[in-house]
Write a protein that holds these residues in place. Structure first.
Motif, mmCIF file in Angstrom:
data_model
loop_
_atom_site.group_PDB
_atom_site.id
_atom_site.type_symbol
_atom_site.label_atom_id
_atom_site.label_comp_id
_atom_site.label_asym_id
_atom_site.label_seq_id
_atom_site.Cartn_x
_atom_site.Cartn_y
_atom_site.Cartn_z
ATOM 1 N N ASP A 147 0.831 -1.209 0.000
ATOM 2 C CA ASP A 147 0.000 0.000 0.000
ATOM 3 C C ASP A 147 0.868 1.263 0.000
ATOM 4 O O ASP A 147 0.547 2.240 -0.684
ATOM 5 N N ALA A 148 1.963 1.237 0.759
ATOM 6 C CA ALA A 148 2.849 2.411 0.844
ATOM 7 C C ALA A 148 3.476 2.717 -0.508
ATOM 8 O O ALA A 148 3.509 3.878 -0.936
ATOM 9 N N ILE A 149 3.965 1.697 -1.198
ATOM 10 C CA ILE A 149 4.606 1.954 -2.492
ATOM 11 C C ILE A 149 3.562 2.405 -3.519
ATOM 12 O O ILE A 149 3.838 3.265 -4.355
ATOM 13 N N GLN A 150 2.339 1.867 -3.421
ATOM 14 C CA GLN A 150 1.268 2.304 -4.326
ATOM 15 C C GLN A 150 0.905 3.766 -4.063
ATOM 16 O O GLN A 150 0.738 4.546 -4.993
ATOM 17 N N ARG A 151 0.797 4.138 -2.777
ATOM 18 C CA ARG A 151 0.508 5.546 -2.437
ATOM 19 C C ARG A 151 1.594 6.468 -2.979
ATOM 20 O O ARG A 151 1.302 7.541 -3.510
ATOM 21 N N ASP A 152 2.860 6.052 -2.844
ATOM 22 C CA ASP A 152 3.961 6.882 -3.339
ATOM 23 C C ASP A 152 3.937 6.997 -4.852
ATOM 24 O O ASP A 152 4.207 8.067 -5.401
ATOM 25 N N LEU A 153 3.603 5.921 -5.539
ATOM 26 C CA LEU A 153 3.466 5.998 -7.006
ATOM 27 C C LEU A 153 2.350 6.967 -7.387
ATOM 28 O O LEU A 153 2.500 7.748 -8.330
ATOM 29 N N GLU A 154 1.262 6.929 -6.655
ATOM 30 C CA GLU A 154 0.160 7.865 -6.923
ATOM 31 C C GLU A 154 0.584 9.305 -6.629
ATOM 32 O O GLU A 154 0.214 10.219 -7.372
ATOM 33 N N ARG A 155 1.382 9.529 -5.576
ATOM 34 C CA ARG A 155 1.900 10.875 -5.283
ATOM 35 C C ARG A 155 2.810 11.355 -6.411
ATOM 36 O O ARG A 155 2.760 12.518 -6.811
ATOM 37 N N LEU A 156 3.671 10.463 -6.900
ATOM 38 C CA LEU A 156 4.573 10.843 -7.990
ATOM 39 C C LEU A 156 3.784 11.143 -9.264
ATOM 40 O O LEU A 156 4.112 12.086 -9.991
ATOM 41 N N GLU A 157 2.747 10.371 -9.532
ATOM 42 C CA GLU A 157 1.901 10.633 -10.703
ATOM 43 C C GLU A 157 1.199 11.988 -10.555
ATOM 44 O O GLU A 157 1.085 12.746 -11.515
ATOM 45 N N MET A 158 0.770 12.324 -9.348
ATOM 46 C CA MET A 158 0.144 13.627 -9.096
ATOM 47 C C MET A 158 1.177 14.743 -9.277
ATOM 48 O O MET A 158 0.877 15.782 -9.866
ATOM 49 N N TRP A 159 2.417 14.532 -8.780
ATOM 50 C CA TRP A 159 3.481 15.531 -8.944
ATOM 51 C C TRP A 159 3.711 15.795 -10.430
ATOM 52 O O TRP A 159 3.821 16.952 -10.855
ATOM 53 N N VAL A 160 3.780 14.736 -11.210
ATOM 54 C CA VAL A 160 3.999 14.877 -12.656
ATOM 55 C C VAL A 160 2.860 15.677 -13.271
ATOM 56 O O VAL A 160 3.086 16.591 -14.070
ATOM 57 N N HIS A 161 1.634 15.366 -12.897
ATOM 58 C CA HIS A 161 0.464 16.064 -13.439
ATOM 59 C C HIS A 161 0.476 17.550 -13.071
ATOM 60 O O HIS A 161 0.305 18.416 -13.931
ATOM 61 N N VAL A 162 0.692 17.850 -11.793
ATOM 62 C CA VAL A 162 0.692 19.232 -11.308
ATOM 63 C C VAL A 162 1.810 20.043 -11.957
ATOM 64 O O VAL A 162 1.641 21.230 -12.244
ATOM 65 N N ASN A 163 2.953 19.415 -12.214
ATOM 66 C CA ASN A 163 4.116 20.111 -12.765
ATOM 67 C C ASN A 163 4.203 20.032 -14.287
ATOM 68 O O ASN A 163 5.232 20.378 -14.877
ATOM 69 N N LEU A 164 3.133 19.555 -14.916
ATOM 70 C CA LEU A 164 3.013 19.499 -16.376
ATOM 71 C C LEU A 164 4.148 18.695 -17.025
ATOM 72 O O LEU A 164 4.661 19.057 -18.084
ATOM 73 N N MET A 165 4.501 17.611 -16.384
ATOM 74 C CA MET A 165 5.533 16.718 -16.906
ATOM 75 C C MET A 165 4.876 15.379 -17.232
ATOM 76 O O MET A 165 3.687 15.184 -16.977
ATOM 77 N N LYS A 166 5.666 14.448 -17.789
ATOM 78 C CA LYS A 166 5.161 13.116 -18.099
ATOM 79 C C LYS A 166 6.242 12.094 -17.798
ATOM 80 O O LYS A 166 7.430 12.377 -17.964
ATOM 81 N N PHE A 167 5.820 10.904 -17.369
ATOM 82 C CA PHE A 167 6.740 9.786 -17.272
ATOM 83 C C PHE A 167 6.750 9.066 -18.612
ATOM 84 O O PHE A 167 5.713 8.906 -19.243
ATOM 85 N N SER A 168 7.916 8.630 -19.012
ATOM 86 C CA SER A 168 8.046 7.827 -20.219
ATOM 87 C C SER A 168 7.655 6.400 -19.856
ATOM 88 O O SER A 168 8.422 5.682 -19.217
ATOM 89 N N LYS A 169 6.464 5.997 -20.244
ATOM 90 C CA LYS A 169 5.963 4.691 -19.848
ATOM 91 C C LYS A 169 6.827 3.545 -20.386
ATOM 92 O O LYS A 169 6.980 2.525 -19.711
ATOM 93 N N THR A 170 7.418 3.710 -21.543
ATOM 94 C CA THR A 170 8.255 2.645 -22.103
ATOM 95 C C THR A 170 9.594 2.521 -21.366
ATOM 96 O O THR A 170 10.221 1.480 -21.417
ATOM 97 N N ARG A 171 10.005 3.570 -20.679
ATOM 98 C CA ARG A 171 11.286 3.531 -19.966
ATOM 99 C C ARG A 171 11.138 3.281 -18.476
ATOM 100 O O ARG A 171 12.122 3.229 -17.755
ATOM 101 N N CYS A 172 9.916 3.159 -17.991
ATOM 102 C CA CYS A 172 9.670 2.864 -16.583
ATOM 103 C C CYS A 172 9.623 1.345 -16.404
ATOM 104 O O CYS A 172 8.954 0.654 -17.166
ATOM 105 N N LYS A 173 10.346 0.851 -15.425
ATOM 106 C CA LYS A 173 10.461 -0.590 -15.193
ATOM 107 C C LYS A 173 10.324 -0.905 -13.718
ATOM 108 O O LYS A 173 10.585 -0.058 -12.868
ATOM 109 N N VAL A 174 9.943 -2.151 -13.404
ATOM 110 C CA VAL A 174 9.832 -2.612 -12.033
ATOM 111 C C VAL A 174 10.789 -3.791 -11.849
ATOM 112 O O VAL A 174 10.813 -4.705 -12.672
ATOM 113 N N LEU A 175 11.560 -3.746 -10.776
ATOM 114 C CA LEU A 175 12.459 -4.843 -10.415
ATOM 115 C C LEU A 175 11.967 -5.407 -9.088
ATOM 116 O O LEU A 175 11.871 -4.681 -8.102
ATOM 117 N N ASN A 176 11.625 -6.706 -9.088
ATOM 118 C CA ASN A 176 11.197 -7.384 -7.865
ATOM 119 C C ASN A 176 12.388 -8.154 -7.327
ATOM 120 O O ASN A 176 12.966 -8.967 -8.037
#
Length: 178
Positions: A147-176
């Motif tokens: 839940d904590a990592i999901q909340r932080d991802l949502e905060r980062l997505e909100m930061w990107v939105h508020v600051n008129l930026m975008k994440f490059s979805k093809t360059r974002c990766k998850v390592l387990n």
């Protein structure tokens, strides 16, 4: 105004005493410590799309003022940026850019660091920044951790939105790990 550093501890790019190497060493130290404790950990690699070229100058100016830069300095930086234009290739076509911060100049890199300095706000997991690349990591072996990592991802997505930026979805990766 509270006396605090403009660029936080999570940022390792273009700051005194920090580098790509310190970013990786800090990140992997925390990651291996978690694994040594038998904790499943996720590391999420995030990349801002053409970040240096798309920094909204009005938002950057607001952040400079919020960090206590005086009006003369802020206006000088705004005038300097307004006088800067450069060309970039987008899909093979050259276009003039009137936004962003210049990559090849130290001041441009410092301004970018200031622009992303508030990305950490409200983040509970570990965040590591180097230029326009960010790593978020946290233990995910419990529901609270997931839940904590999901909340932080949502905060980062909100930061990107508020600051008129975008994440490059093809360059974002998850390592387990774990």
């Amino acid at each position: 105004m509270e006396n605090k550093a403009v660029i936080g501890d999570s940022h390792h790019g273009f700051t005194k005493g920090k580098s790509c190497l310190t970013n990786l060493a800090t990140f992997y130290d925390r990651l291996t410590t978690s694994v040594d404790k038998w904790r499943a950990t996720d590391a999420i690699y995030l990349d801002l799309c053409i970040a240096f070229d798309t920094v909204p100058r009005d938002i950057l100016t607001f952040k400079l003022e919020r960090h206590g830069f005086d009006s003369w300095t802020t206006q000088w930086i705004r005038n300097w940026l307004d006088g800067c234009t450069w060309r970039v290739a987008i899909n093979g076509l050259w276009r003039s850019m009137m936004s962003g911060t210049p990559k090849g100049l130290v001041l441009g890199l410092v301004l970018f660091n200031i622009f992303v300095s508030d990305m950490d706000s409200g983040i509970g997991c570990s965040l590591y920044k180097f230029a326009d690349n960010t790593k978020l990591s946290g233990a995910v072996d419990t529901q609270e951790g997931r839940d904590a990592i999901q909340r932080d991802l949502e905060r980062l997505e909100m930061w990107v939105h508020v600051n008129l930026m975008k994440f490059s979805k093809t360059r974002c990766k998850v390592l387990n790990v774990g």
